[in-house]
Design an enzyme around this catalytic site. Structure first.
Site, short mmCIF file in Angstrom:
data_model
loop_
_atom_site.label_atom_id
_atom_site.label_comp_id
_atom_site.label_asym_id
_atom_site.label_seq_id
_atom_site.Cartn_x
_atom_site.Cartn_y
_atom_site.Cartn_z
N GLY A 14 0.78 -1.23 0.00
CA GLY A 14 0.00 0.00 0.00
C GLY A 14 0.81 1.28 0.00
CB SER A 15 4.28 2.20 -0.93
OG SER A 15 4.33 1.73 -2.24
CG ASN A 16 1.70 3.33 -5.59
OD1 ASN A 16 2.12 4.33 -6.16
ND2 ASN A 16 2.28 2.15 -5.72
CB ILE A 90 -12.59 -3.91 -11.73
CG1 ILE A 90 -11.38 -3.41 -10.92
CG2 ILE A 90 -13.80 -3.04 -11.46
CD1 ILE A 90 -11.55 -3.43 -9.43
CG ASN A 104 -4.44 -0.35 -12.52
OD1 ASN A 104 -4.23 -0.54 -11.32
ND2 ASN A 104 -3.91 -1.12 -13.46
CG HIS A 106 0.80 -2.23 -15.41
ND1 HIS A 106 0.28 -3.40 -14.91
CD2 HIS A 106 1.84 -2.57 -16.19
CE1 HIS A 106 0.99 -4.42 -15.38
NE2 HIS A 106 1.94 -3.94 -16.17
C1 GRF Z 1 2.98 -0.99 -7.52
O1 GRF Z 1 4.19 -1.24 -8.15
C2 GRF Z 1 1.91 -0.73 -8.53
O2 GRF Z 1 2.39 -0.16 -9.70
C3 GRF Z 1 1.39 -2.09 -8.85
O3 GRF Z 1 1.49 -2.81 -7.63
C4 GRF Z 1 2.47 -2.23 -6.80
C5 GRF Z 1 1.81 -1.92 -5.51
O4 GRF Z 1 2.69 -1.48 -4.52
N1 GRF Z 1 0.09 -2.05 -9.45
P1 GRF Z 1 2.10 -0.85 -3.20
O5 GRF Z 1 1.15 -1.87 -2.58
O6 GRF Z 1 1.39 0.42 -3.56
O7 GRF Z 1 3.26 -0.60 -2.30
#
Ligand code: GRF
Length: 189
Positions: A14-16, A90, A104, A106
């Site tokens: 979940g870093s994003n 989804i 999304n 990617h």
């Molecule tokens: C990220 O590299 C994103 O591009 C991909 O999955 C990864 C998720 O990383 N879809 P995080 O869970 O957000 O750390």
């Protein structure tokens, strides 16, 4: 001012998702309604709770059903859904209702290294195996075809002859941290 209501879907670290939460923390134009995870023990679950964000845990069966996500998102009056490392497909019912409203990220330069089974380290391993000179990230709308929705933005980075899986992961992570929230902001406003 009409506030945009956001749902974040995440299955892992979940870093994003956290980066997005932090980026919009004091932005009155945005309300993160909830983080949805299909894994009760995903690190994002605890980190989101710590930041005071509502967390919804669901089963894979619920995700795949036609009505669960639809009812949830309608119930919370969601305007945009952000997939931040969400590893389930989804359902079409949601894609139809949220046309160009599901975003999304990617970790490759689509259309390269996309499609079913291409996520996380599998993408980077393939990039490494093919001696690519560059890779990057793609932020796109979600439609019925896996990783084929309309591209909103792409950002690339150069690769040397000495990359490892970890060094590529790090470069991608940096691109994601820098650009994903900003691109979301541009799409929404
Ligand atoms: C990220 O590299 C994103 O591009 C991909 O999955 C990864 C998720 O990383 N879809 P995080 O869970 O957000 O750390």
């Amino acid at each position: 001012m009409i506030q945009k209501k956001i749902a974040l879907f995440a299955s892992g670290r979940g870093s994003n998702a956290l980066n997005i939460i932090d980026y919009f923390e004091n932005d009155p134009r945005i309300k993160i309604q909830f983080v949805l995870s299909n894994k009760f023990d995903a690190p994002i679950v605890e980190s989101a709770k710590k930041r005071g964000i509502r967390v919804v845990i669901c089963s894979n069966k619920e995700v795949a059903s036609d009505s669960y996500l639809l009812d949830l998102c309608e119930g919370y009056q969601i305007d945009y859904i952000i997939l931040a490392g969400f590893l389930r497909k989804i359902p079409l019912s949601l894609i139809r209702l949220f046309d160009e409203k599901i975003i999304n990220i990617h970790p490759s330069l689509l259309p390269k290294y996309g499609g079913q089974g291409m996520y996380g380290k599998f993408v980077h391993e393939a990039v490494l195996g093919n001696n690519e000179k560059e890779t990057g990230i793609t932020i796109h709308f979600v439609d019925a075809d896996y990783d084929k929705g309309k591209i909103i933005a792409q950002f690339s980075c150069k690769l040397s002859d000495f990359e490892t899986l970890e060094s590529i992961q790090q470069k991608i992570h940096e691109l994601e941290m820098e650009h994903f929230p900003r691109v979301i902001e541009k799409v929404l406003f």
